[in-house]
Write a protein that holds these residues in place. Structure first.
Motif, PDB file in Angstrom:
ATOM      1  N   ARG A 128       2.359  -1.037  -4.188  1.00 58.52           N
ATOM      2  CA  ARG A 128       1.141  -0.955  -4.993  1.00 58.52           C
ATOM      3  C   ARG A 128       1.111   0.429  -5.640  1.00 58.52           C
ATOM      4  NH1 ARG A 128      -3.016   2.020  -3.587  1.00 58.52           N
ATOM      5  NH2 ARG A 128      -4.512   0.713  -4.708  1.00 58.52           N
ATOM      6  N   ILE A 136       3.859  -2.110   3.106  1.00 55.22           N
ATOM      7  CA  ILE A 136       3.249  -1.994   1.790  1.00 55.22           C
ATOM      8  C   ILE A 136       3.266  -0.519   1.427  1.00 55.22           C
ATOM      9  CG2 ILE A 136       1.220  -2.402   0.359  1.00 55.22           C
ATOM     10  CD1 ILE A 136       0.318  -4.478   2.426  1.00 55.22           C
ATOM     11  N   ASN A 142      -6.808  -5.783   4.181  1.00 52.87           N
ATOM     12  CA  ASN A 142      -5.427  -6.260   4.201  1.00 52.87           C
ATOM     13  C   ASN A 142      -4.817  -6.287   5.600  1.00 52.87           C
ATOM     14  OD1 ASN A 142      -4.311  -6.494   1.175  1.00 52.87           O
ATOM     15  ND2 ASN A 142      -5.794  -4.800   1.275  1.00 52.87           N
ATOM     16  N   GLU A 166       7.031  -4.415  -0.465  1.00 55.73           N
ATOM     17  CA  GLU A 166       5.871  -4.499  -1.347  1.00 55.73           C
ATOM     18  C   GLU A 166       5.454  -3.111  -1.824  1.00 55.73           C
ATOM     19  OE1 GLU A 166       2.692  -7.071   0.207  1.00 55.73           O
ATOM     20  OE2 GLU A 166       4.102  -7.655   1.777  1.00 55.73           O
ATOM     21  N   SER A 223       2.382   2.516  -1.013  1.00 57.55           N
ATOM     22  CA  SER A 223       1.431   2.877  -2.064  1.00 57.55           C
ATOM     23  C   SER A 223       1.896   4.141  -2.761  1.00 57.55           C
ATOM     24  CB  SER A 223       0.039   3.103  -1.460  1.00 57.55           C
ATOM     25  OG  SER A 223      -0.877   3.513  -2.456  1.00 57.55           O
TER      26      SER A 223
END
Length: 241
Positions: A41, A23, A58, A39, A25
């Protein structure tokens, strides 16, 4: 992974190829960022407590801080947030630049110090330090500035300024052409490191132009690697991933 850099994108791609769930960011400060695979964010966490809460909720098993070397605030939040959540943290940080033969480099601690130093070095300044730092030069009335940014900057700005919207990587012929076309006599930059923007340093050396370089800000101590391959090995050592 706290990303936004070329190294972060390379790491996300390498880990995703190995079947690791990543993920990434991004801070959201660039209007159209280059997105990594996997992914994503976008947006802040609200400090270390918010990052710790996100990590816990998470089921994150490890955090990699692969942000820009000048992302001081997130660097602090990463260390404190990962510690509060009880998960390991690795910092992936590219090496800084080193002056070579023929370089005329002048190191400063801040952009404000750079704004003072340019008065002794030249009158036509090429600013490549990012749009958020342009306010430091707003009081410079005796110089003309060419400021290169990814997105349009907001005031305050120097009174005599031209904005060049562009995004790297750059090459030496292109950077040399900019220096000549705009009759640049001083280059101002940050010690970002890496190879994506080193062409300007080569062009300045070849043209005999002085370079003012802002040192990297201090960030909390953390386990650190310089290469993407080392970060891949670190993440791969966790059985959970």
């Amino acid at each position: 992974m706290l990303g936004g850099t070329g190294e972060a994108r390379a790491l996300a791609a390498a880990l995703t190829e190995r079947g690791v769930r990543v993920i990434s960011s991004l801070a959201g400060r660039v209007a159209n960022p280059r997105l990594p695979v996997g992914e994503v964010r976008i947006g802040g966490f609200g400090g270390a407590d918010g990052l710790a809460r996100y990590v816990t909720e998470n089921d994150v098993v490890a955090v990699v801080d692969a942000t820009h070397p000048f992302a001081q605030r997130i660097g602090v939040s990463a260390v404190n947030g990962a510690s509060a959540a009880g998960v390991p943290l690795l910092r992936l940080e590219r090496p800084g630049w080193q002056a070579g033969p023929g370089d005329d480099w002048h190191w400063v601690a801040t952009l404000e110090e750079a704004a003072t130093k340019i008065t002794h070095l030249g009158e036509r300044i090429f600013l490549t330090s990012g749009r958020q730092g342009l306010a430091a030069f707003a009081g410079c009335t005796g110089q003309w500035f060419l400021a290169r940014c990814v997105d349009p900057p907001a005031p305050p700005l120097p009174p005599k300024i031209e904005i060049l919207l562009d995004r790297g990587p750059y090459d030496v012929p292109g950077e040399t052409a900019i220096l000549r076309e705009h009759r640049i006599d001083v280059l101002v930059t940050k010690d970002s490191g890496g190879t994506m923007t080193t062409a300007k340093l080569v062009a300045a050396r070849q043209a005999g132009i002085p370079v003012i370089i802002v040192r990297r800000p201090a960030r909390p101590a953390a386990e650190t690697v310089r290469e993407v391959a080392a970060a891949v090995a670190w993440v791969s050592a966790f059985p959970q991933v």
